[in-house]
Design a protein around this motif. Structure first.
Motif, PDB file in Angstrom:
ATOM      1  N   VAL A 230      66.233  84.396  59.505  1.00  0.00           N
ATOM      2  CA  VAL A 230      66.370  83.304  60.468  1.00  0.00           C
ATOM      3  C   VAL A 230      67.373  82.292  59.925  1.00  0.00           C
ATOM      4  CG1 VAL A 230      65.140  81.391  61.600  1.00  0.00           C
ATOM      5  CG2 VAL A 230      63.992  83.602  61.283  1.00  0.00           C
ATOM      6  N   PHE A 231      68.238  81.800  60.800  1.00  0.00           N
ATOM      7  CA  PHE A 231      69.210  80.770  60.424  1.00  0.00           C
ATOM      8  C   PHE A 231      68.930  79.535  61.256  1.00  0.00           C
ATOM      9  CE2 PHE A 231      70.984  84.806  59.368  1.00  0.00           C
ATOM     10  CZ  PHE A 231      71.721  84.597  58.213  1.00  0.00           C
ATOM     11  N   LYS A 232      68.695  78.413  60.578  1.00  0.00           N
ATOM     12  CA  LYS A 232      68.487  77.142  61.276  1.00  0.00           C
ATOM     13  C   LYS A 232      69.515  76.162  60.727  1.00  0.00           C
ATOM     14  CE  LYS A 232      65.585  75.793  63.695  1.00  0.00           C
ATOM     15  NZ  LYS A 232      64.138  75.541  63.824  1.00  0.00           N
ATOM     16  N   GLU A 233      70.515  75.844  61.526  1.00  0.00           N
ATOM     17  CA  GLU A 233      71.561  74.926  61.055  1.00  0.00           C
ATOM     18  C   GLU A 233      71.187  73.487  61.386  1.00  0.00           C
ATOM     19  OE1 GLU A 233      75.630  76.278  61.711  1.00  0.00           O
ATOM     20  OE2 GLU A 233      74.861  78.285  62.168  1.00  0.00           O
ATOM     21  N   PHE A 234      71.540  72.595  60.467  1.00  0.00           N
ATOM     22  CA  PHE A 234      71.266  71.168  60.636  1.00  0.00           C
ATOM     23  C   PHE A 234      72.593  70.413  60.571  1.00  0.00           C
ATOM     24  CE2 PHE A 234      67.176  72.920  59.646  1.00  0.00           C
ATOM     25  CZ  PHE A 234      66.282  72.125  60.348  1.00  0.00           C
ATOM     26  N   PRO A 235      73.329  70.406  61.691  1.00  0.00           N
ATOM     27  CA  PRO A 235      74.702  69.883  61.685  1.00  0.00           C
ATOM     28  C   PRO A 235      74.823  68.407  61.353  1.00  0.00           C
ATOM     29  CG  PRO A 235      73.968  70.395  63.935  1.00  0.00           C
ATOM     30  CD  PRO A 235      72.937  70.957  63.011  1.00  0.00           C
ATOM     31  N   ASP A 236      73.768  67.617  61.596  1.00  0.00           N
ATOM     32  CA  ASP A 236      73.840  66.173  61.308  1.00  0.00           C
ATOM     33  C   ASP A 236      73.587  65.862  59.834  1.00  0.00           C
ATOM     34  OD1 ASP A 236      74.191  65.825  64.000  1.00  0.00           O
ATOM     35  OD2 ASP A 236      72.169  65.030  64.386  1.00  0.00           O
ATOM     36  N   MET A 237      73.158  66.870  59.078  1.00  0.00           N
ATOM     37  CA  MET A 237      72.727  66.620  57.699  1.00  0.00           C
ATOM     38  C   MET A 237      73.824  66.945  56.687  1.00  0.00           C
ATOM     39  SD  MET A 237      69.650  65.390  57.809  1.00  0.00           S
ATOM     40  CE  MET A 237      70.297  64.494  59.237  1.00  0.00           C
ATOM     41  N   SER A 238      73.709  66.314  55.494  1.00  0.00           N
ATOM     42  CA  SER A 238      74.574  66.616  54.365  1.00  0.00           C
ATOM     43  C   SER A 238      73.801  67.467  53.363  1.00  0.00           C
ATOM     44  CB  SER A 238      75.030  65.335  53.668  1.00  0.00           C
ATOM     45  OG  SER A 238      75.845  64.589  54.542  1.00  0.00           O
ATOM     46  N   HIS A 239      74.537  68.302  52.639  1.00  0.00           N
ATOM     47  CA  HIS A 239      73.957  69.157  51.605  1.00  0.00           C
ATOM     48  C   HIS A 239      73.019  68.338  50.720  1.00  0.00           C
ATOM     49  CE1 HIS A 239      74.123  72.594  48.774  1.00  0.00           C
ATOM     50  NE2 HIS A 239      74.025  71.665  47.836  1.00  0.00           N
ATOM     51  N   GLY A 240      71.806  68.809  50.533  1.00  0.00           N
ATOM     52  CA  GLY A 240      70.852  68.109  49.685  1.00  0.00           C
ATOM     53  C   GLY A 240      69.818  67.297  50.434  1.00  0.00           C
ATOM     54  N   TRP A 241      69.993  67.189  51.767  1.00  0.00           N
ATOM     55  CA  TRP A 241      69.147  66.245  52.501  1.00  0.00           C
ATOM     56  C   TRP A 241      67.652  66.542  52.376  1.00  0.00           C
ATOM     57  CZ3 TRP A 241      69.518  70.687  55.379  1.00  0.00           C
ATOM     58  CH2 TRP A 241      68.474  70.969  56.249  1.00  0.00           C
ATOM     59  N   SER A 242      67.258  67.795  52.325  1.00  0.00           N
ATOM     60  CA  SER A 242      65.824  68.094  52.457  1.00  0.00           C
ATOM     61  C   SER A 242      65.008  67.553  51.294  1.00  0.00           C
ATOM     62  CB  SER A 242      65.599  69.603  52.603  1.00  0.00           C
ATOM     63  OG  SER A 242      65.872  70.276  51.398  1.00  0.00           O
ATOM     64  N   CYS A 243      65.585  67.574  50.099  1.00  0.00           N
ATOM     65  CA  CYS A 243      64.824  67.090  48.938  1.00  0.00           C
ATOM     66  C   CYS A 243      65.380  65.793  48.366  1.00  0.00           C
ATOM     67  CB  CYS A 243      64.760  68.161  47.854  1.00  0.00           C
ATOM     68  SG  CYS A 243      66.364  68.796  47.342  1.00  0.00           S
ATOM     69  N   ARG A 244      66.567  65.356  48.855  1.00  0.00           N
ATOM     70  CA  ARG A 244      67.176  64.152  48.273  1.00  0.00           C
ATOM     71  C   ARG A 244      67.613  63.121  49.304  1.00  0.00           C
ATOM     72  NH1 ARG A 244      71.983  65.604  45.734  1.00  0.00           N
ATOM     73  NH2 ARG A 244      71.843  67.834  46.131  1.00  0.00           N
ATOM     74  N   GLY A 245      67.573  63.469  50.594  1.00  0.00           N
ATOM     75  CA  GLY A 245      68.048  62.540  51.622  1.00  0.00           C
ATOM     76  C   GLY A 245      67.173  61.307  51.729  1.00  0.00           C
ATOM     77  N   ASP A 246      67.749  60.205  52.184  1.00  0.00           N
ATOM     78  CA  ASP A 246      67.050  58.921  52.301  1.00  0.00           C
ATOM     79  C   ASP A 246      66.150  58.934  53.532  1.00  0.00           C
ATOM     80  OD1 ASP A 246      66.188  56.348  52.489  1.00  0.00           O
ATOM     81  OD2 ASP A 246      68.187  55.442  52.641  1.00  0.00           O
ATOM     82  N   LEU A 247      64.845  58.926  53.314  1.00  0.00           N
ATOM     83  CA  LEU A 247      63.895  59.019  54.427  1.00  0.00           C
ATOM     84  C   LEU A 247      63.857  57.751  55.271  1.00  0.00           C
ATOM     85  CD1 LEU A 247      60.961  60.914  52.688  1.00  0.00           C
ATOM     86  CD2 LEU A 247      62.707  61.836  54.209  1.00  0.00           C
ATOM     87  N   ALA A 248      64.510  56.690  54.797  1.00  0.00           N
ATOM     88  CA  ALA A 248      64.612  55.481  55.624  1.00  0.00           C
ATOM     89  C   ALA A 248      65.608  55.697  56.766  1.00  0.00           C
ATOM     90  CB  ALA A 248      65.042  54.290  54.769  1.00  0.00           C
ATOM     91  N   ASP A 249      66.446  56.713  56.628  1.00  0.00           N
ATOM     92  CA  ASP A 249      67.395  57.069  57.686  1.00  0.00           C
ATOM     93  C   ASP A 249      66.656  57.938  58.706  1.00  0.00           C
ATOM     94  OD1 ASP A 249      69.224  58.787  59.160  1.00  0.00           O
ATOM     95  OD2 ASP A 249      70.808  58.155  57.786  1.00  0.00           O
ATOM     96  N   GLU A 250      66.653  57.449  59.969  1.00  0.00           N
ATOM     97  CA  GLU A 250      65.875  58.090  61.031  1.00  0.00           C
ATOM     98  C   GLU A 250      66.221  59.577  61.208  1.00  0.00           C
ATOM     99  OE1 GLU A 250      65.713  57.050  65.665  1.00  0.00           O
ATOM    100  OE2 GLU A 250      65.712  55.270  64.363  1.00  0.00           O
ATOM    101  N   LYS A 251      67.524  59.893  61.185  1.00  0.00           N
ATOM    102  CA  LYS A 251      67.941  61.286  61.385  1.00  0.00           C
ATOM    103  C   LYS A 251      67.521  62.160  60.211  1.00  0.00           C
ATOM    104  CE  LYS A 251      71.849  60.966  64.578  1.00  0.00           C
ATOM    105  NZ  LYS A 251      73.305  61.124  64.725  1.00  0.00           N
TER     106      LYS A 251
END
Length: 273
Positions: A230-251
């Motif tokens: 399965v491929f799920k693309e997250f076009p609004d995200m930057s590499h690393g978002w899932s474990c390092r992205g700022d959760l204060a950012d709504e997107k």
């Protein structure tokens, strides 16, 4: 002149495409109070949460280049344990660069180093990964999922080729291209050799080869269980978002929640089944 600038840009693109693309999210300090424990197996150290006492279902987490205590990796491990899995996080990138983060991988303010990562081809990592999988099996796990972030996708894919109890894998913002860029191997061949269904979740700035119809996507689809990948693309995200992205950012929060829901669903389908 202009051609020099273009060359510099291309050069920096290819340098970073080796692991983390330009614009990747910065290191995010772990603010979670971990509920697991550190286990030293000799071959490798692990962060382990085996509080799901009667579970026969395991997840091995292969972290990104900030290692076993970077970003939200232990928060994710503890969250998965609450879903009924015995979870281990490998300290796979030691010797760390400049002391690393909690003794593993890159230091909090460190930049990716190609020379450093080249120390970790599969033949070096295999005994560590096999020890980690052996730990989960000794804890009673008969079915194991692998979860890789960035670099961690590389040992996650390899793990599926050597351990029959690995029944599926999930890789968020994949960097398995290190097989070619860093380790002198063939990335497409590695992906074709994967033996179980994988879910890949590339970010918007990950290499286009990671899309379902990209070169690496096609290679994975040609693997033994390619039809179930399965491929799920997250076009609004930057590499690393899932474990390092700022959760204060709504997107970011939206897509962290979405991708973890996808991962949990995928593990439930194959590991809990």
């Amino acid at each position: 002149g202009p051609s020099g600038t273009v060359r510099a840009c291309l050069c920096s693109f290819f340098m970073t495409s080796a692991c983390c693309p330009v614009g990747s999210l910065p290191y995010l300090a772990a603010t979670h109070t971990a509920t697991g424990r550190v286990v030293d197996l000799g071959a490798v150290e692990l962060y382990a949460n085996t509080s799901a006492i009667s579970s026969t279902n395991g997840i091995l987490i292969c972290p990104d280049v900030w290692g076993w205590n970077g970003g939200r990796v232990r928060a994710i491990a503890d969250g998965l344990s609450e879903q009924g899995y015995k979870v281990a996080v490998g300290k796979f990138l030691a010797p760390a660069l400049d002391g690393g983060t909690d003794g593993d991988a890159l230091p909090p303010d460190g930049d990716f180093s190609m020379d450093w990562i080249k120390q970790f081809p599969w033949e070096t990592q295999r005994p560590k990964v096999e020890a980690a999988l052996g730990f989960l099996k000794a804890e009673g796990c008969s079915k194991i999922g692998v979860l890789g972030f960035c670099y961690g996708g590389h040992p996650a894919c390899w793990a599926s080729t050597v351990e029959p109890s690995v029944v599926c894998g999930v890789v968020l913002h994949p960097s398995m291209q290190l097989e070619g860029f860093a380790f002198g191997g063939d990335t497409a061949a590695l992906l074709k050799s994967v033996r179980c269904p994988f879910l890949l979740a590339p970010a918007g700035n990950d290499l286009p080869m990671w899309s379902a119809c990209g070169e690496f996507g096609e290679a994975l689809k040609a693997s033994a269980k390619g039809a179930d990948c399965v491929f799920k693309e997250f076009p609004d995200m930057s590499h690393g978002w899932s474990c390092r992205g700022d959760l204060a950012d709504e997107k970011v929060r939206r897509d962290v929640e979405a991708v973890m829901k996808d991962a949990i669903g995928f593990f439930a389908k194959y590991v809990l089944a």
